[in-house]
Motif scaffolding. Structure first.
Motif, PDB file in Angstrom:
ATOM      1  N   MET A   1     -53.233 -83.082 -50.603  1.00  0.00           N
ATOM      2  CA  MET A   1     -53.001 -84.505 -50.752  1.00  0.00           C
ATOM      3  C   MET A   1     -51.595 -84.754 -51.266  1.00  0.00           C
ATOM      4  SD  MET A   1     -56.570 -85.948 -52.281  1.00  0.00           S
ATOM      5  CE  MET A   1     -56.413 -85.076 -53.822  1.00  0.00           C
ATOM      6  N   ALA A   2     -50.936 -85.773 -50.710  1.00  0.00           N
ATOM      7  CA  ALA A   2     -49.626 -86.198 -51.190  1.00  0.00           C
ATOM      8  C   ALA A   2     -49.660 -87.696 -51.378  1.00  0.00           C
ATOM      9  CB  ALA A   2     -48.527 -85.829 -50.189  1.00  0.00           C
ATOM     10  N   VAL A   3     -49.227 -88.169 -52.520  1.00  0.00           N
ATOM     11  CA  VAL A   3     -49.220 -89.607 -52.784  1.00  0.00           C
ATOM     12  C   VAL A   3     -48.095 -90.239 -51.985  1.00  0.00           C
ATOM     13  CG1 VAL A   3     -48.982 -91.395 -54.515  1.00  0.00           C
ATOM     14  CG2 VAL A   3     -50.152 -89.261 -55.082  1.00  0.00           C
ATOM     15  N   LEU A   4     -48.460 -91.190 -51.131  1.00  0.00           N
ATOM     16  CA  LEU A   4     -47.462 -91.828 -50.296  1.00  0.00           C
ATOM     17  C   LEU A   4     -46.453 -92.587 -51.137  1.00  0.00           C
ATOM     18  CD1 LEU A   4     -49.630 -93.179 -47.370  1.00  0.00           C
ATOM     19  CD2 LEU A   4     -48.198 -91.160 -47.410  1.00  0.00           C
ATOM     20  N   ALA A   5     -45.202 -92.523 -50.690  1.00  0.00           N
ATOM     21  CA  ALA A   5     -44.103 -93.226 -51.332  1.00  0.00           C
ATOM     22  C   ALA A   5     -43.801 -92.701 -52.722  1.00  0.00           C
ATOM     23  CB  ALA A   5     -44.373 -94.734 -51.399  1.00  0.00           C
ATOM     24  N   GLY A   6     -44.382 -91.586 -53.098  1.00  0.00           N
ATOM     25  CA  GLY A   6     -44.102 -90.992 -54.397  1.00  0.00           C
ATOM     26  C   GLY A   6     -42.962 -90.011 -54.301  1.00  0.00           C
ATOM     27  N   PRO A   7     -42.473 -89.482 -55.434  1.00  0.00           N
ATOM     28  CA  PRO A   7     -41.368 -88.532 -55.411  1.00  0.00           C
ATOM     29  C   PRO A   7     -41.788 -87.213 -54.800  1.00  0.00           C
ATOM     30  CG  PRO A   7     -42.293 -88.700 -57.608  1.00  0.00           C
ATOM     31  CD  PRO A   7     -42.959 -89.771 -56.785  1.00  0.00           C
ATOM     32  N   ALA A   8     -40.815 -86.525 -54.181  1.00  0.00           N
ATOM     33  CA  ALA A   8     -41.112 -85.217 -53.594  1.00  0.00           C
ATOM     34  C   ALA A   8     -41.489 -84.240 -54.686  1.00  0.00           C
ATOM     35  CB  ALA A   8     -39.889 -84.708 -52.830  1.00  0.00           C
ATOM     36  N   GLN A   9     -42.503 -83.406 -54.413  1.00  0.00           N
ATOM     37  CA  GLN A   9     -42.924 -82.419 -55.379  1.00  0.00           C
ATOM     38  C   GLN A   9     -42.082 -81.164 -55.219  1.00  0.00           C
ATOM     39  OE1 GLN A   9     -47.194 -81.853 -55.433  1.00  0.00           O
ATOM     40  NE2 GLN A   9     -47.495 -83.800 -54.428  1.00  0.00           N
ATOM     41  N   ALA A  10     -41.909 -80.424 -56.302  1.00  0.00           N
ATOM     42  CA  ALA A  10     -41.105 -79.209 -56.273  1.00  0.00           C
ATOM     43  C   ALA A  10     -42.005 -78.012 -56.037  1.00  0.00           C
ATOM     44  CB  ALA A  10     -40.358 -79.044 -57.596  1.00  0.00           C
ATOM     45  N   PHE A  11     -41.670 -77.203 -55.033  1.00  0.00           N
ATOM     46  CA  PHE A  11     -42.433 -76.012 -54.716  1.00  0.00           C
ATOM     47  C   PHE A  11     -41.463 -74.852 -54.557  1.00  0.00           C
ATOM     48  CE2 PHE A  11     -44.974 -79.542 -53.221  1.00  0.00           C
ATOM     49  CZ  PHE A  11     -46.241 -79.227 -53.680  1.00  0.00           C
TER      50      PHE A  11
ATOM     51  N   ARG B   1     -43.411 -82.962 -49.486  1.00  0.00           N
ATOM     52  CA  ARG B   1     -41.994 -83.193 -49.787  1.00  0.00           C
ATOM     53  C   ARG B   1     -41.530 -84.575 -49.326  1.00  0.00           C
ATOM     54  NH1 ARG B   1     -42.132 -77.472 -49.000  1.00  0.00           N
ATOM     55  NH2 ARG B   1     -41.117 -76.399 -50.741  1.00  0.00           N
ATOM     56  N   MET B   2     -42.455 -85.516 -49.224  1.00  0.00           N
ATOM     57  CA  MET B   2     -42.086 -86.886 -48.887  1.00  0.00           C
ATOM     58  C   MET B   2     -41.374 -87.552 -50.060  1.00  0.00           C
ATOM     59  SD  MET B   2     -45.188 -88.541 -46.709  1.00  0.00           S
ATOM     60  CE  MET B   2     -46.300 -88.446 -48.094  1.00  0.00           C
ATOM     61  N   VAL B   3     -40.393 -88.348 -49.750  1.00  0.00           N
ATOM     62  CA  VAL B   3     -39.710 -89.112 -50.791  1.00  0.00           C
ATOM     63  C   VAL B   3     -39.821 -90.620 -50.564  1.00  0.00           C
ATOM     64  CG1 VAL B   3     -38.064 -87.288 -51.333  1.00  0.00           C
ATOM     65  CG2 VAL B   3     -37.495 -88.952 -49.558  1.00  0.00           C
ATOM     66  N   GLU B   4     -40.239 -91.032 -49.377  1.00  0.00           N
ATOM     67  CA  GLU B   4     -40.325 -92.468 -49.091  1.00  0.00           C
ATOM     68  C   GLU B   4     -41.324 -92.714 -47.981  1.00  0.00           C
ATOM     69  OE1 GLU B   4     -36.840 -95.456 -49.007  1.00  0.00           O
ATOM     70  OE2 GLU B   4     -37.135 -94.922 -46.904  1.00  0.00           O
ATOM     71  N   MET B   5     -42.090 -93.779 -48.128  1.00  0.00           N
ATOM     72  CA  MET B   5     -43.025 -94.192 -47.104  1.00  0.00           C
ATOM     73  C   MET B   5     -43.039 -95.705 -47.036  1.00  0.00           C
ATOM     74  SD  MET B   5     -46.058 -95.441 -45.972  1.00  0.00           S
ATOM     75  CE  MET B   5     -46.789 -95.795 -47.553  1.00  0.00           C
TER      76      MET B   5
ATOM     77  N   VAL C   1     -41.809 -92.606 -42.627  1.00  0.00           N
ATOM     78  CA  VAL C   1     -41.765 -91.640 -43.720  1.00  0.00           C
ATOM     79  C   VAL C   1     -40.451 -90.874 -43.687  1.00  0.00           C
ATOM     80  CG1 VAL C   1     -42.878 -89.614 -44.725  1.00  0.00           C
ATOM     81  CG2 VAL C   1     -44.270 -91.382 -43.681  1.00  0.00           C
ATOM     82  N   MET C   2     -39.890 -90.597 -44.868  1.00  0.00           N
ATOM     83  CA  MET C   2     -38.712 -89.755 -44.988  1.00  0.00           C
ATOM     84  C   MET C   2     -39.025 -88.614 -45.948  1.00  0.00           C
ATOM     85  SD  MET C   2     -34.848 -90.651 -46.404  1.00  0.00           S
ATOM     86  CE  MET C   2     -34.636 -91.982 -45.217  1.00  0.00           C
ATOM     87  N   ASP C   3     -38.549 -87.405 -45.615  1.00  0.00           N
ATOM     88  CA  ASP C   3     -38.786 -86.276 -46.509  1.00  0.00           C
ATOM     89  C   ASP C   3     -37.549 -85.971 -47.344  1.00  0.00           C
ATOM     90  OD1 ASP C   3     -37.000 -84.783 -44.953  1.00  0.00           O
ATOM     91  OD2 ASP C   3     -38.562 -83.600 -43.971  1.00  0.00           O
ATOM     92  N   ALA C   4     -37.656 -84.969 -48.211  1.00  0.00           N
ATOM     93  CA  ALA C   4     -36.577 -84.667 -49.143  1.00  0.00           C
ATOM     94  C   ALA C   4     -35.320 -84.175 -48.455  1.00  0.00           C
ATOM     95  CB  ALA C   4     -37.053 -83.624 -50.163  1.00  0.00           C
ATOM     96  N   ALA C   5     -35.444 -83.688 -47.225  1.00  0.00           N
ATOM     97  CA  ALA C   5     -34.283 -83.217 -46.473  1.00  0.00           C
ATOM     98  C   ALA C   5     -33.631 -84.330 -45.672  1.00  0.00           C
ATOM     99  CB  ALA C   5     -34.694 -82.084 -45.539  1.00  0.00           C
ATOM    100  N   GLY C   6     -34.151 -85.552 -45.766  1.00  0.00           N
ATOM    101  CA  GLY C   6     -33.590 -86.681 -45.036  1.00  0.00           C
ATOM    102  C   GLY C   6     -34.122 -86.821 -43.625  1.00  0.00           C
TER     103      GLY C   6
END
Length: 250
Positions: free
Chosen positions: A8-18, A34-38, A48-53
């Motif tokens: 599970m990943a919370v939408l629009a939440g900060p990317a988690q570090a793995f 690794r989502m940063v924006e939704m 959706v945008m991920d941490a890599a853009g």
């Protein structure tokens, strides 16, 4: 969904570090961890945008108007969303199936982000209100499809329109923006100076109705911003971060 391993990943939440290196099960998949924006531009779609853009559009199998809420969750095997089935958005007690996943460029993502913000504005005005004065709400746009001309460093014209350079620190990390014009603007290359004017009076340029580039000679008492000597006006049709970055502007 019995037997499916769910991450599970919370939408629009900060990317988690793995720390682990993750290999996608197929090309073009989204790592939901690794989502940063939704954003939700329409009841049946998400942006959706991920941490890599990297930017994606998620198409839902049914209209799911609450999928963009902050409390919604994206459910997929090992956290990978590929649009291949057995993937869901959970909004409250509702499960909305993911029908497809498409990678999009900065221009399309800007269009989706703008539609999402406009949709939010419409939703917030659905409750009955007593209108005493016509005025716009506090809409300020997003760095995905707007820039603040106060931080303009340079500009250059090219066949696609205009390329502007700004302070990345003041522009969501973006150094260059593409500005598309609604019509040809042949006098732009000979303008001694230009200013950007917001059609909504919000101080940022987003391609909203009335957004313009205005030529000025800069001789007025207030300098170019005063607008003396305006020779032409060019309507702005669209704004989005320029990729790849590294192009030069004058």
């Amino acid at each position: 969904m019995r037997g499916i391993v769910i991450a599970m990943a919370v939408l629009a939440g900060p990317a988690q570090a793995f720390d682990d290196e993750r290999t996608p099960p197929a090309a073009g998949c989204l790592d939901a961890r690794r989502m940063v924006e939704m954003r939700q531009p329409a009841p049946g779609a998400l942006a959706v945008m991920d941490a890599a853009g990297q930017r994606f559009r998620i198409d839902l199998g049914v209209d799911c108007p609450e999928a963009g809420d902050a409390g919604a969750q994206l459910l997929a095997r090992d956290g990978w969303v590929c649009g291949h089935g057995q993937e869901y958005v959970r909004a409250g007690a509702t499960l909305c199936p993911v029908a497809g996943l498409v990678a999009v460029d900065a221009r399309e993502y800007a269009t989706l982000s703008r539609a999402a913000d406009q949709r939010d504005e419409e939703i917030r005005t659905l409750a009955p209100v007593e209108v005493r004065e016509a005025r716009r709400r506090g809409f300020a746009g997003s760095a995905n499809y707007c820039f603040n001309p106060r931080y303009l460093r340079a500009w250059a014209e090219d066949p696609q329109g205009l390329l502007v350079e700004l302070s990345p620190r003041r522009s969501g990390g973006h150094r260059f923006y593409r500005v598309e014009l609604a019509n040809s603007c042949p006098d732009l290359d000979s303008a001694p100076a230009i200013v950007f004017r917001s059609g909504f009076g919000i101080g940022v340029i987003c391609g909203n109705p009335g957004d313009q580039i205005v030529s000025v000679d800069g001789s007025g008492a207030g300098g170019p911003v005063a607008g003396s000597g305006a020779g032409f006006r060019c309507a702005v049709a669209a704004v989005y971060p320029h990729e790849p970055e590294g192009a030069s502007a004058r």
